[in-house]
Design a protein around this motif. Structure first.
Motif, PDB file in Angstrom:
ATOM      1  N   GLY A  42      15.028   7.667 -11.252  1.00  7.37           N
ATOM      2  CA  GLY A  42      15.364   8.388 -10.757  1.00  7.37           C
ATOM      3  C   GLY A  42      16.613   7.915  -9.430  1.00  7.37           C
ATOM      4  O   GLY A  42      17.336   8.430  -9.171  1.00  7.37           O
ATOM      5  N   LEU A  43      16.045   6.955  -8.716  1.00  5.12           N
ATOM      6  CA  LEU A  43      16.351   6.436  -7.724  1.00  5.12           C
ATOM      7  C   LEU A  43      17.825   6.026  -8.594  1.00  5.12           C
ATOM      8  O   LEU A  43      18.200   5.824  -7.465  1.00  5.12           O
ATOM      9  N   VAL A  44      17.723   4.569  -9.302  1.00  4.49           N
ATOM     10  CA  VAL A  44      19.325   4.707 -10.471  1.00  4.49           C
ATOM     11  C   VAL A  44      19.916   5.290 -10.029  1.00  4.49           C
ATOM     12  O   VAL A  44      21.127   5.132  -9.449  1.00  4.49           O
ATOM     13  N   ARG A  45      19.698   6.821 -10.704  1.00  2.00           N
ATOM     14  CA  ARG A  45      20.575   7.147 -11.125  1.00  2.00           C
ATOM     15  C   ARG A  45      21.153   7.781  -9.378  1.00  2.00           C
ATOM     16  O   ARG A  45      22.335   8.024  -9.146  1.00  2.00           O
ATOM     17  N   HIS A  46      20.142   8.236  -8.483  1.00  2.00           N
ATOM     18  CA  HIS A  46      20.730   8.654  -7.513  1.00  2.00           C
ATOM     19  C   HIS A  46      21.951   7.592  -6.923  1.00  2.00           C
ATOM     20  O   HIS A  46      22.695   8.449  -6.304  1.00  2.00           O
ATOM     21  N   HIS A  47      21.498   6.924  -6.731  1.00  2.00           N
ATOM     22  CA  HIS A  47      22.188   5.869  -6.049  1.00  2.00           C
ATOM     23  C   HIS A  47      23.676   5.594  -6.826  1.00  2.00           C
ATOM     24  O   HIS A  47      24.905   4.936  -6.152  1.00  2.00           O
ATOM     25  N   PHE A  48      24.171   6.036  -8.051  1.00  2.00           N
ATOM     26  CA  PHE A  48      25.049   4.625  -8.723  1.00  2.00           C
ATOM     27  C   PHE A  48      25.371   5.835  -9.514  1.00  2.00           C
ATOM     28  O   PHE A  48      26.630   5.702  -9.972  1.00  2.00           O
ATOM     29  N   GLY A  49      24.557   7.286 -10.180  1.00  2.00           N
ATOM     30  CA  GLY A  49      24.875   8.199 -10.942  1.00  2.00           C
ATOM     31  C   GLY A  49      25.487   8.128 -11.940  1.00  2.00           C
ATOM     32  O   GLY A  49      24.988   8.899 -12.948  1.00  2.00           O
ATOM     33  N   THR A  50      26.298   7.146 -12.565  1.00  3.94           N
ATOM     34  CA  THR A  50      26.893   7.125 -14.405  1.00  3.94           C
ATOM     35  C   THR A  50      26.655   5.012 -14.874  1.00  3.94           C
ATOM     36  O   THR A  50      26.781   4.130 -13.449  1.00  3.94           O
ATOM     37  N   ARG A  51      26.220   5.243 -15.527  1.00  2.00           N
ATOM     38  CA  ARG A  51      25.937   3.808 -15.815  1.00  2.00           C
ATOM     39  C   ARG A  51      27.195   2.488 -15.766  1.00  2.00           C
ATOM     40  O   ARG A  51      27.215   2.046 -14.935  1.00  2.00           O
ATOM     41  N   ASP A  52      28.050   3.322 -16.280  1.00  3.85           N
ATOM     42  CA  ASP A  52      29.500   2.441 -15.867  1.00  3.85           C
ATOM     43  C   ASP A  52      30.219   2.362 -14.491  1.00  3.85           C
ATOM     44  O   ASP A  52      30.233   1.227 -13.698  1.00  3.85           O
ATOM     45  N   GLN A  53      29.062   3.490 -13.799  1.00  4.50           N
ATOM     46  CA  GLN A  53      29.468   3.472 -11.871  1.00  4.50           C
ATOM     47  C   GLN A  53      28.630   1.512 -11.494  1.00  4.50           C
ATOM     48  O   GLN A  53      28.750   0.800 -10.823  1.00  4.50           O
ATOM     49  N   LEU A  54      27.074   1.523 -12.687  1.00  4.86           N
ATOM     50  CA  LEU A  54      26.240   1.009 -11.560  1.00  4.86           C
ATOM     51  C   LEU A  54      26.780  -0.187 -12.074  1.00  4.86           C
ATOM     52  O   LEU A  54      26.380  -1.417 -11.253  1.00  4.86           O
ATOM     53  N   ILE A  55      27.286  -0.417 -13.429  1.00  2.84           N
ATOM     54  CA  ILE A  55      28.000  -1.531 -13.905  1.00  2.84           C
ATOM     55  C   ILE A  55      29.318  -2.480 -12.682  1.00  2.84           C
ATOM     56  O   ILE A  55      29.303  -3.676 -12.623  1.00  2.84           O
ATOM     57  N   ALA A  56      30.210  -1.621 -12.641  1.00  2.00           N
ATOM     58  CA  ALA A  56      31.139  -1.551 -12.260  1.00  2.00           C
ATOM     59  C   ALA A  56      30.580  -2.686 -10.631  1.00  2.00           C
ATOM     60  O   ALA A  56      31.464  -3.025 -10.298  1.00  2.00           O
ATOM     61  N   GLU A  57      30.063  -1.213  -9.419  1.00  2.00           N
ATOM     62  CA  GLU A  57      29.326  -2.092  -8.666  1.00  2.00           C
ATOM     63  C   GLU A  57      28.237  -3.186  -8.753  1.00  2.00           C
ATOM     64  O   GLU A  57      28.628  -3.766  -7.575  1.00  2.00           O
ATOM     65  N   ALA A  58      27.680  -3.411  -9.934  1.00  4.18           N
ATOM     66  CA  ALA A  58      26.738  -4.542 -10.169  1.00  4.18           C
ATOM     67  C   ALA A  58      27.860  -6.160 -10.226  1.00  4.18           C
ATOM     68  O   ALA A  58      27.716  -7.043 -10.055  1.00  4.18           O
ATOM     69  N   LEU A  59      29.074  -5.661 -10.757  1.00  2.84           N
ATOM     70  CA  LEU A  59      30.200  -6.572 -11.099  1.00  2.84           C
ATOM     71  C   LEU A  59      30.822  -7.383  -9.798  1.00  2.84           C
ATOM     72  O   LEU A  59      30.968  -8.277  -9.202  1.00  2.84           O
ATOM     73  N   ASP A  60      30.789  -6.391  -9.026  1.00  2.43           N
ATOM     74  CA  ASP A  60      31.650  -6.215  -7.839  1.00  2.43           C
ATOM     75  C   ASP A  60      30.951  -6.873  -6.941  1.00  2.43           C
ATOM     76  O   ASP A  60      31.218  -7.825  -6.368  1.00  2.43           O
ATOM     77  N   TYR A  61      29.735  -6.635  -6.897  1.00  4.52           N
ATOM     78  CA  TYR A  61      28.465  -7.683  -6.397  1.00  4.52           C
ATOM     79  C   TYR A  61      28.239  -9.159  -5.967  1.00  4.52           C
ATOM     80  O   TYR A  61      28.339 -10.355  -5.781  1.00  4.52           O
TER      81      TYR A  61
END
Length: 181
Positions: A42-61
């Motif tokens: 749930g913490l992952v979903r809370h921080h990033f909302g969507t899987r694609d947002q998680l992917i995009a932010e991870a790539l930028d990082y």
């Protein structure tokens, strides 16, 4: 020690990189990231909302961290220093590089990821161009050719590590000649 929101977010980004590097994007789930980071999904979903947002932010990082860790374009003052560290970039954090290439390949199949891939290429190309401009290289076609060569070398190091020193020496010779023009 309590995890701050920024460091907790960073831990989730690093966990995302590890999950994708080892299992591909098909392995990327909130549960897999949470398990890798040692938190609830749930913490992952809370921080990033969507899987694609998680992917995009991870790539930028990943791009930011790779450029910072390699210092391959920072403070370049001559051709000899250009691309310093490129030969060890994949060895520094192979998961980081594998994650980036995995996303690039996935963007071929998923058009919604193409803007993420474009940011990747722009960030590295711009860093490469800035370093070459600082040492006097102005030929934009050569700048692109050098970037493509370096990108290919890193990919090769991720897949089949080998000594790329002689190839880097040749790239530096080309850069030195272009800077002298």
């Amino acid at each position: 020690m309590t995890d701050t929101p920024a460091s907790g977010r960073t831990a989730l980004l690093r966990a995302t990189i590890t999950v994708v590097a080892r299992g591909g994007l098909r392995a990327l789930t909130y549960r897999a990231v949470a398990a890798e980071a040692g938190v609830s999904h749930g913490l992952v979903r809370h921080h990033f909302g969507t899987r694609d947002q998680l992917i995009a932010e991870a790539l930028d990082y990943a791009v930011d961290e790779s450029l910072r860790a390699s210092s391959m374009f920072d403070d370049v003052t001559d051709a000899a220093g250009f691309a310093a560290g490129i030969d060890t970039l994949a060895q520094l954090d192979g998961d980081m590089q594998a994650f980036q290439y995995e996303l690039l390949l996935e963007s071929r199949r998923r058009p919604e990821l193409r803007p993420v891939a474009q940011r990747y290429y722009s960030a590295y190309r711009d860093a490469n161009a800035a370093a070459l401009h600082r040492i006097g290289v102005r030929d934009e076609r050569l700048i692109d050719a050098v970037w493509f060569a370096l990108d290919g070398l890193v990919f090769r190091q991720v897949v089949l590590p080998e000594d790329v020193g002689p190839v880097l020496d040749r790239v530096r010779e080309l850069v030195r000649a272009a800077a002298a023009e």
